[in-house]
Enzyme design. Sequence first.
Site, short mmCIF file in Angstrom:
data_model
loop_
_atom_site.label_atom_id
_atom_site.label_comp_id
_atom_site.label_asym_id
_atom_site.label_seq_id
_atom_site.Cartn_x
_atom_site.Cartn_y
_atom_site.Cartn_z
N GLY A 52 30.08 25.62 20.64
CA GLY A 52 30.36 26.55 19.55
C GLY A 52 29.81 27.93 19.83
O GLY A 52 30.45 28.95 19.54
N THR A 62 33.84 20.81 12.47
CA THR A 62 32.79 21.70 12.00
C THR A 62 33.10 23.17 12.27
O THR A 62 32.83 24.04 11.43
CB THR A 62 31.46 21.33 12.69
N ASP A 74 32.27 17.25 7.48
CA ASP A 74 32.66 16.72 6.18
C ASP A 74 31.89 17.40 5.05
O ASP A 74 32.46 17.78 4.02
CB ASP A 74 32.41 15.21 6.13
N HIS A 95 31.70 7.77 15.84
CA HIS A 95 32.53 8.73 16.59
C HIS A 95 32.15 8.72 18.07
O HIS A 95 32.26 9.73 18.75
CB HIS A 95 32.34 10.16 16.06
#
Length: 592
Positions: free
Chosen positions: A577, A470, A114, A232
């Site tokens: 990631g 993200t 965010d 979450h």
Amino acid sequence: MSNKHFVNDPVRLLNSALSSVPLANPSLALDAENKIVYCKPSPESHVGRVAIISGGGAGHEPSFVSFVGDGVLRAAVSGSIFASPSVKQIYSCITRRVNPNSGVLLIVMNYTGDVLHFGLASEKAKAAGVDVDMVVVADDVGVGREKNGKVGRRGIAGTVLVHKIVGALAAARTEACSLKEASALASLVAANLVSVGSSLAHVHVPGRAVTSDEDDEGSLKPDEIEIGMGIHNEQGYKRMKIPKLPELVEILLGQLLSKEDKDRNYLEDVDKIEGWVLMLNNLGGVSPLEMGAITAEVVKQLNSTYSIQPKRIFSGAFMTSLNGNGFSISLLRLVDTGLGEGKSMLDLLDAPHESLGWSAPVKQETWANGDRQTQSSESDAKEEPIPPSGLKLNVSQFSHTLSSALKALIKAEPELSRYDEIVGDGDCGSALKNGAEAIIQLISANGISPDAVITVSTLAEVVEANMDGTSGALYSIFLNSLAKALREAGAGEASLGVWAKAAMTALVSLRKYTPAQPGDRTLVDALQPCIISLVEGGDVRKAARAAREGAESTRGMKASLGRSVYVGEVGDTPDPGAVGIAVLMEGLAEAV
């Protein structure tokens, strides 16, 4: 955990839910393409006033879209379930859905995706001449300073109190506030706000397969409760045997108010306190009967233990976690706003509004005057074409090499998703796959330009539109910065050396939006050594090996950034990631 739903397609579920909001409040409209709920233009209400915007992942309803309405938010942007909205969505909201205004204030919860997405959208809007400011709310004390590291506290349900108070100030008819005043008030409220949650079970996302890992490791045991759980499914402070309600409330209030707990004592001393506001938030699956019992116990202990008698008590579902069987407690300390008579925090909380998510109903005259049109009929304005740069690339070779890397990324999706279900929220693999498939479609449609800057800028737009979370934000920022660096390289052929130098510049730009360094357990652990190797050696295969070594180094590494910070021991699981970067580079290396 219940995995039974009436709608199991998450995309259809979200689109249908968004379409219901303007049906229930005729003053609102829906930009379905960008998942924006916004107030219909009303000169009497909006001209010359600061526009308050918020948003985040779906699954937290009524936050954020049901807090849109005169007196609270001007607009809200929704991402997919538990994933932040894209930069494109947010930028469209700022520039097209809240005008006219005297500035735009973004109120964002402290989650990495965010903050990155809203931050980048605000920078793009500022560059376009829009007066924008952003306040990040971090009210959760469930995870203390020692564990939350560089990320800081999470933003949870107390954020809606910031929305209501600042939204009322922005909507005041007597005297319009400035963007500076609205931003300062948002920061003041956030600084005097603390929240903590607890839950008896994790939730199940509609459409997501239930794996044995999720059943065995992700779920709480039947006799356990999670203290400090995030919204979450993130792990909290600890798990323990389910205590009786008075004991549980005692633990939670202690985390909120105890000055002895230095790790969580976030309320700094102030000269004068005007009182307190209490908000009990249902995470979605607690019956109203139980919420009543919880509210009574909290109020009782606030009075008996802390001599606090809240001036306002709000109890209900304000920020859920789908059907989460839990609740959170938020306490707002009332202090002087410095804005004068009629503009205290309490006055602004009590101010009239027309939102579905707060407590009062929509006014009768709004129903009488509202038409039935709920979808936006405006067509999106065409974006300005990207100016050519004169830096040329071989379209056929570039398309072949990039396709190889993207196909490798798509093939690795199950592996990346499995890793992210252990250390995050499970969306990394699907986000990368969605982005890769969208770029392959672009390549198939002959969307690759012989101009390197136009091509990279187009790729950035595709990523912004198709990658949630993200990963999408980080890739988008990197690609936009890469395009800028390539333009500065001047005309000529886009050699490997030019690409490498531009990539290093883009890496430096990325650090403006994330403090991640190698050793923080993020994709930077693979990206930085990969780019350094490429710059120093000019060999894609060696750079791919450096990326893989960086990704492997994250096994057993303690996270300092991202949602992994809130997760306990992750064992031998690497950062998804970082693995994604390695897979991408290995795909490139195979094709060159």
